[in-house]
Design an enzyme around this catalytic site. Structure first.
Site, short mmCIF file in Angstrom:
data_model
loop_
_atom_site.label_atom_id
_atom_site.label_comp_id
_atom_site.label_asym_id
_atom_site.label_seq_id
_atom_site.Cartn_x
_atom_site.Cartn_y
_atom_site.Cartn_z
N LYS A 5 0.84 -1.20 0.00
CA LYS A 5 0.00 0.00 0.00
C LYS A 5 0.87 1.25 0.00
O LYS A 5 1.93 1.28 0.64
CB LYS A 5 -0.90 -0.03 1.23
N SER A 19 -9.21 2.90 3.55
CA SER A 19 -8.26 3.51 2.63
C SER A 19 -7.41 2.50 1.86
O SER A 19 -6.63 2.88 0.99
CB SER A 19 -7.34 4.46 3.42
N SER A 45 -9.65 0.71 7.74
CA SER A 45 -9.11 0.75 6.38
C SER A 45 -8.70 -0.59 5.80
O SER A 45 -8.42 -0.67 4.60
CB SER A 45 -7.90 1.70 6.34
#
Length: 469
Positions: free
Chosen positions: A78, A153, A177
């Site tokens: 990520k 996210s 997230s």
């Protein structure tokens, strides 16, 4: 090669010389070429680097070397997480794409486990939105229906796994997230306990955790095993588990008391589809012999929740070393400006209140129930682009969709409790809807046992977006 196969099975195939790491990497890169332009899961690619790593991994197999647990299996990182030699733009126009010089501990553990780093996945600016949308990278879309969001996210991570662009993906979670995008994309999202996976910076007043998004419970458990290897340099760590988490897969949990909460702690309405997901999980758990009953747990006061959402998150954002903060999203610039109007005592009071209230929150597990079952989200996946538009248009106002998305998840970050979302329901318009299990302090093991039993009953690993198979 089945691109929707688990990382555990791919690693087994590499060890047995049934698949080569080169074949696996090439298959995923080809799928990224084909499908990611529409989805937008990846923001940076290192195709030649990962191919070279795959060739080295292949040679190690041929030479008979000792192989790590996930030798030769690719994984994307990520874009909030540091890898030396790779950019980390944090999804923001306000950050440079210069290569970083350090590597975060979770990545070191993934490398030690034999994973091959394959690109970086999208995140909203600083991870501060419930959908993966930014002015820098655009919208990451839901592989089940690109008109909808993949969540945030870690939406790039979830979209990559759901679309068969990677077998598993690194993710992190500061308010939901990992679990929000896993729910939106029909995947397993296990949020570890606070301190389980080593971090040199426990951001957002220790609310953030590192983890992964997977398709199977066995992958979630096995990745947690390798990611949670101890590190003496971190400030604190979770107690050692009784046995490897992989050994909890399929293990009988015995009869448990499972409380069910269907009303959002924030007071916002809960969509009937989300209620249906939790109710279905409850019926399945009941069929396994557990006692399932309505629960009314105590969570945080409004003062503590607003202290986290504003004092803590605003101040954490203000402290981010942006290269150019004026290029941050408008809703984040508003937060930074608001942080500058508050003195340090407000932050200290908020942090203290979160800690003291967490004592009673955590005490309910083992006393009033063993596990808490809730919907993962209070709403189905939102329309693509809606969350960022809403946030930038109304940075100081109430944003219903965003609150609905974090209503059941954020309490786990404040309290440090482990939780997992499981894709047990599909909405009437074909979108995945998750159910959420919250475990007691340090008790990921019980979540793995329950999740693996539900997986066997439900069979979600065989469900994929039909147009991407």
């Amino acid at each position: 090669m089945d691109p929707f196969d688990s990382a555990v099975r791919l690693a087994q195939a590499v060890r047995k010389r049934e698949l080569s790491p080169v074949e696996i990497v090439d298959a995923y890169l080809e799928r990224i070429d084909r499908f990611d332009p529409e989805i937008g899961a990846f923001v940076w690619r290192n195709d030649e680097d990962v191919r070279r790593a795959a060739r080295r991994a292949e040679q190690a197999v041929m030479d008979g070397e000792e192989l790590a647990a996930f030798h030769g299996v690719p994984i994307p990182i990520k874009d909030l997480t540091m890898v030396a030699g790779q950019p980390a733009t944090f999804g923001s126009r306000g950050m440079s794409d210069a290569p970083r010089t350090s590597t975060d501990p979770v990545v070191t553990r993934l490398l030690d486990a034999g994973f091959l780093l394959m690109g970086r996945t999208s995140t909203p600016d600083m991870g501060m939105l419930t959908a993966t949308e930014s002015s820098r990278y655009g919208i990451t879309r839901n592989p089940w229906n690109p008109a909808f969001s993949s969540g945030g996210s870690s939406g790039g991570a979830a979209a990559a796994v759901a679309a068969g662009l990677a077998p598993v993906a690194h993710a992190n979670d500061g308010g939901g997230s990992i679990r929000m995008p896993a729910s939106c994309c029909g995947l397993v999202g296990l949020k570890p306990s606070r301190g389980r996976v080593p971090q040199y910076l426990a951001a957002w007043e220790h609310a953030t955790v590192e983890g992964a998004i997977t398709r199977t419970v066995s992958d979630a458990a096995a990745l947690l095993d390798v990611m949670s290897a101890p590190d003496d340099l971190v400030m604190y760590r979770a107690p050692e588990p009784r046995r490897p988490f992989s050994d909890e897969v399929g293990r009988d949990s015995g009869p448990l008391r499972i409380g069910v909460l269907l009303e959002a702690p924030t007071g916002v309405p809960v969509d009937p589809e989300c209620v249906a997901a939790a109710e279905r999980a409850g019926r399945l758990l009941e069929s396994l012999g557990h006692t399932v009953f309505p629960a009314s747990p105590r969570f945080y006061t409004e003062e503590a929740m607003s202290g986290y959402a504003q004092a803590v998150l605003d101040a954490s954002l203000w402290a981010v070393p942006y290269d150019d903060p004026e290029k941050a999203e408008p809703h984040l610039r508003f937060r930074m400006e608001r942080a500058a109007t508050r003195h340090s005592g407000i932050y200290t009071r908020a942090a203290a209140l979160m800690q003291t209230e967490s004592v009673e929150v955590r005490a309910q597990w083992g006393r009033d129930f063993d596990v808490l079952l809730t919907p993962t989200l209070a709403c189905p996946p939102p329309q693509a682009g809606a969350c960022l538009e809403e946030a930038n248009a109304n940075p100081d106002g109430f944003r219903l969709t965003e609150v609905q998305m974090i209503s059941f998840t954020s309490v786990c970050n404040i309290s440090g409790l482990p939780a997992v979302t499981l894709p047990v329901h599909t909405s009437s318009d074909g979108l995945p809807i998750g159910a959420h299990l919250i475990g007691g302090p340090w008790n990921e093991a019980v979540l793995v046992r329950l999740a693996s039993a539900l997986e066997e009953l439900d069979g979600w690993p065989t469900r994929h977006p039909p147009h991407l198979t």
